[in-house]
Design a protein around this motif. Structure first.
Motif, PDB file in Angstrom:
ATOM      1  N   THR A  61       0.857  -1.180   0.000  1.00 19.54           N
ATOM      2  CA  THR A  61       0.000   0.000   0.000  1.00 19.54           C
ATOM      3  C   THR A  61       0.892   1.229   0.000  1.00 19.54           C
ATOM      4  N   SER A  62       0.328   2.381  -0.171  1.00 17.51           N
ATOM      5  CA  SER A  62       1.149   3.598  -0.155  1.00 17.51           C
ATOM      6  C   SER A  62       1.620   3.885   1.259  1.00 17.51           C
ATOM      7  N   ALA A  63       2.768   4.520   1.373  1.00 17.32           N
ATOM      8  CA  ALA A  63       3.322   4.868   2.692  1.00 17.32           C
ATOM      9  C   ALA A  63       2.341   5.737   3.478  1.00 17.32           C
ATOM     10  N   GLU A  64       1.595   6.577   2.784  1.00 19.40           N
ATOM     11  CA  GLU A  64       0.640   7.470   3.455  1.00 19.40           C
ATOM     12  C   GLU A  64      -0.514   6.708   4.096  1.00 19.40           C
ATOM     13  N   ASP A  65      -0.792   5.497   3.595  1.00 18.40           N
ATOM     14  CA  ASP A  65      -1.895   4.705   4.141  1.00 18.40           C
ATOM     15  C   ASP A  65      -1.497   3.829   5.318  1.00 18.40           C
ATOM     16  N   ILE A  66      -0.203   3.780   5.633  1.00 24.17           N
ATOM     17  CA  ILE A  66       0.265   2.992   6.773  1.00 24.17           C
ATOM     18  C   ILE A  66       0.250   3.897   8.001  1.00 24.17           C
ATOM     19  N   ILE A  67      -0.606   3.562   8.923  1.00 28.52           N
ATOM     20  CA  ILE A  67      -0.809   4.393  10.110  1.00 28.52           C
ATOM     21  C   ILE A  67       0.149   3.960  11.208  1.00 28.52           C
ATOM     22  N   GLY A  68       0.672   4.925  11.936  1.00 28.03           N
ATOM     23  CA  GLY A  68       1.480   4.619  13.108  1.00 28.03           C
ATOM     24  C   GLY A  68       2.958   4.829  12.889  1.00 28.03           C
ATOM     25  N   ASP A  69       3.687   4.701  13.978  1.00 26.77           N
ATOM     26  CA  ASP A  69       5.134   4.878  13.999  1.00 26.77           C
ATOM     27  C   ASP A  69       5.757   3.525  14.300  1.00 26.77           C
ATOM     28  N   ARG A  70       6.267   2.846  13.287  1.00 29.71           N
ATOM     29  CA  ARG A  70       6.799   1.492  13.466  1.00 29.71           C
ATOM     30  C   ARG A  70       8.029   1.450  14.355  1.00 29.71           C
ATOM     31  N   HIS A  71       8.656   2.592  14.587  1.00 33.46           N
ATOM     32  CA  HIS A  71       9.865   2.627  15.412  1.00 33.46           C
ATOM     33  C   HIS A  71       9.573   2.798  16.900  1.00 33.46           C
ATOM     34  N   ARG A  72       8.327   3.109  17.262  1.00 28.82           N
ATOM     35  CA  ARG A  72       8.014   3.430  18.656  1.00 28.82           C
ATOM     36  C   ARG A  72       6.988   2.459  19.222  1.00 28.82           C
ATOM     37  N   GLN A  73       7.375   1.776  20.305  1.00 27.03           N
ATOM     38  CA  GLN A  73       6.428   0.894  20.973  1.00 27.03           C
ATOM     39  C   GLN A  73       5.226   1.721  21.411  1.00 27.03           C
ATOM     40  N   GLY A  74       4.046   1.182  21.193  1.00 26.00           N
ATOM     41  CA  GLY A  74       2.820   1.906  21.506  1.00 26.00           C
ATOM     42  C   GLY A  74       2.314   2.682  20.296  1.00 26.00           C
ATOM     43  N   GLY A  75       3.194   2.970  19.344  1.00 26.06           N
ATOM     44  CA  GLY A  75       2.797   3.672  18.136  1.00 26.06           C
ATOM     45  C   GLY A  75       2.548   2.725  16.980  1.00 26.06           C
ATOM     46  N   ARG A  76       2.784   1.427  17.200  1.00 30.32           N
ATOM     47  CA  ARG A  76       2.683   0.448  16.122  1.00 30.32           C
ATOM     48  C   ARG A  76       1.303  -0.177  16.018  1.00 30.32           C
ATOM     49  N   GLY A  77       0.375   0.248  16.831  1.00 30.93           N
ATOM     50  CA  GLY A  77      -0.958  -0.337  16.783  1.00 30.93           C
ATOM     51  C   GLY A  77      -1.112  -1.436  17.813  1.00 30.93           C
ATOM     52  N   PRO A  78      -2.233  -2.156  17.775  1.00 31.60           N
ATOM     53  CA  PRO A  78      -2.515  -3.138  18.812  1.00 31.60           C
ATOM     54  C   PRO A  78      -1.607  -4.365  18.773  1.00 31.60           C
ATOM     55  N   ILE A  79      -1.005  -4.682  17.629  1.00 33.48           N
ATOM     56  CA  ILE A  79      -0.006  -5.750  17.574  1.00 33.48           C
ATOM     57  C   ILE A  79       1.345  -5.072  17.469  1.00 33.48           C
ATOM     58  N   ASP A  80       2.140  -5.158  18.518  1.00 34.45           N
ATOM     59  CA  ASP A  80       3.388  -4.420  18.610  1.00 34.45           C
ATOM     60  C   ASP A  80       4.496  -5.036  17.771  1.00 34.45           C
ATOM     61  N   HIS A  81       4.652  -6.347  17.832  1.00 37.58           N
ATOM     62  CA  HIS A  81       5.678  -7.035  17.044  1.00 37.58           C
ATOM     63  C   HIS A  81       5.331  -8.519  16.993  1.00 37.58           C
ATOM     64  N   PHE A  82       6.045  -9.261  16.161  1.00 40.71           N
ATOM     65  CA  PHE A  82       5.886 -10.704  16.177  1.00 40.71           C
ATOM     66  C   PHE A  82       7.247 -11.344  16.272  1.00 40.71           C
ATOM     67  N   GLY A  83       7.264 -12.569  16.796  1.00 36.12           N
ATOM     68  CA  GLY A  83       8.505 -13.293  16.988  1.00 36.12           C
ATOM     69  C   GLY A  83       8.560 -14.507  16.074  1.00 36.12           C
ATOM     70  N   LEU A  84       9.676 -14.655  15.375  1.00 37.48           N
ATOM     71  CA  LEU A  84       9.918 -15.819  14.531  1.00 37.48           C
ATOM     72  C   LEU A  84      10.694 -16.849  15.345  1.00 37.48           C
ATOM     73  N   ALA A  85      10.354 -18.114  15.206  1.00 34.20           N
ATOM     74  CA  ALA A  85      11.004 -19.177  15.971  1.00 34.20           C
ATOM     75  C   ALA A  85      12.087 -19.849  15.141  1.00 34.20           C
ATOM     76  N   VAL A  86      13.222 -20.121  15.771  1.00 33.25           N
ATOM     77  CA  VAL A  86      14.270 -20.951  15.185  1.00 33.25           C
ATOM     78  C   VAL A  86      14.528 -22.112  16.138  1.00 33.25           C
ATOM     79  N   ASP A  87      15.263 -23.119  15.664  1.00 32.06           N
ATOM     80  CA  ASP A  87      15.372 -24.367  16.414  1.00 32.06           C
ATOM     81  C   ASP A  87      16.450 -24.416  17.482  1.00 32.06           C
ATOM     82  N   SER A  88      17.400 -23.476  17.476  1.00 31.69           N
ATOM     83  CA  SER A  88      18.498 -23.579  18.440  1.00 31.69           C
ATOM     84  C   SER A  88      19.219 -22.241  18.595  1.00 31.69           C
ATOM     85  N   LEU A  89      20.007 -22.152  19.654  1.00 30.97           N
ATOM     86  CA  LEU A  89      20.831 -20.961  19.857  1.00 30.97           C
ATOM     87  C   LEU A  89      21.831 -20.815  18.717  1.00 30.97           C
TER      88      LEU A  89
END
Length: 136
Positions: A61-89
């Motif tokens: 979508t256009s940058a203007e249609d993306i709401i919020g500040d992705r760099h600031r916690q609380g500004g990213r909307g109701p889902i703050d981030h997601f975690g990807l799983a890997v199998d080992s350290l």
């Protein structure tokens, strides 16, 4: 016991589909399993297989249609981030090195409870996490 068996997919928005697809392919060996061209009633869409039955559904979508500040916690909307799983350290450390080579903004690997965790930002500035279970 929960009815669900985990996450199927997470959907995200980007203003530059090609850049995001390349980043996830380079960083995590993600594979495009579906692509839909933009239509009048639907934006361009790509589904990336992240492994383990999980997918990242990306809508352009256009940058203007993306709401919020992705760099600031609380500004990213109701889902703050997601975690990807890997199998080992070891895989987490290799992922850290790969993200570093790609020029991603990354933190340090840290133990959070029973998980090893590494936070990073994708090319759109969205904060994400890569995790694995910590050996006991």
């Amino acid at each position: 016991m929960p009815t669900t068996v985990g996450f199927n997919h997470i959907a995200t928005l980007t203003a530059d589909m090609d850049k995001i697809v390349k980043f996830y392919a380079d960083a995590f060996d993600a594979k495009v399993t579906f692509e839909m061209a933009a239509r009048e009633d639907h934006p361009r869409m790509v589904i990336l297989d992240l492994g383990g039955g999980a997918a990242l559904n990306v809508f352009e979508t256009s940058a203007e249609d993306i709401i919020g500040d992705r760099h600031r916690q609380g500004g990213r909307g109701p889902i703050d981030h997601f975690g990807l799983a890997v199998d080992s350290l070891e895989t987490l450390e290799a992922t850290r090195d790969r993200l570093r080579e790609l020029g991603a903004d990354i933190g340090e690997i840290q133990q959070l409870g029973s998980e090893w965790s590494l936070f990073f930002r994708d090319p759109d500035g969205m904060e994400l996490e890569v995790c694995c279970h910590a050996a006991r």
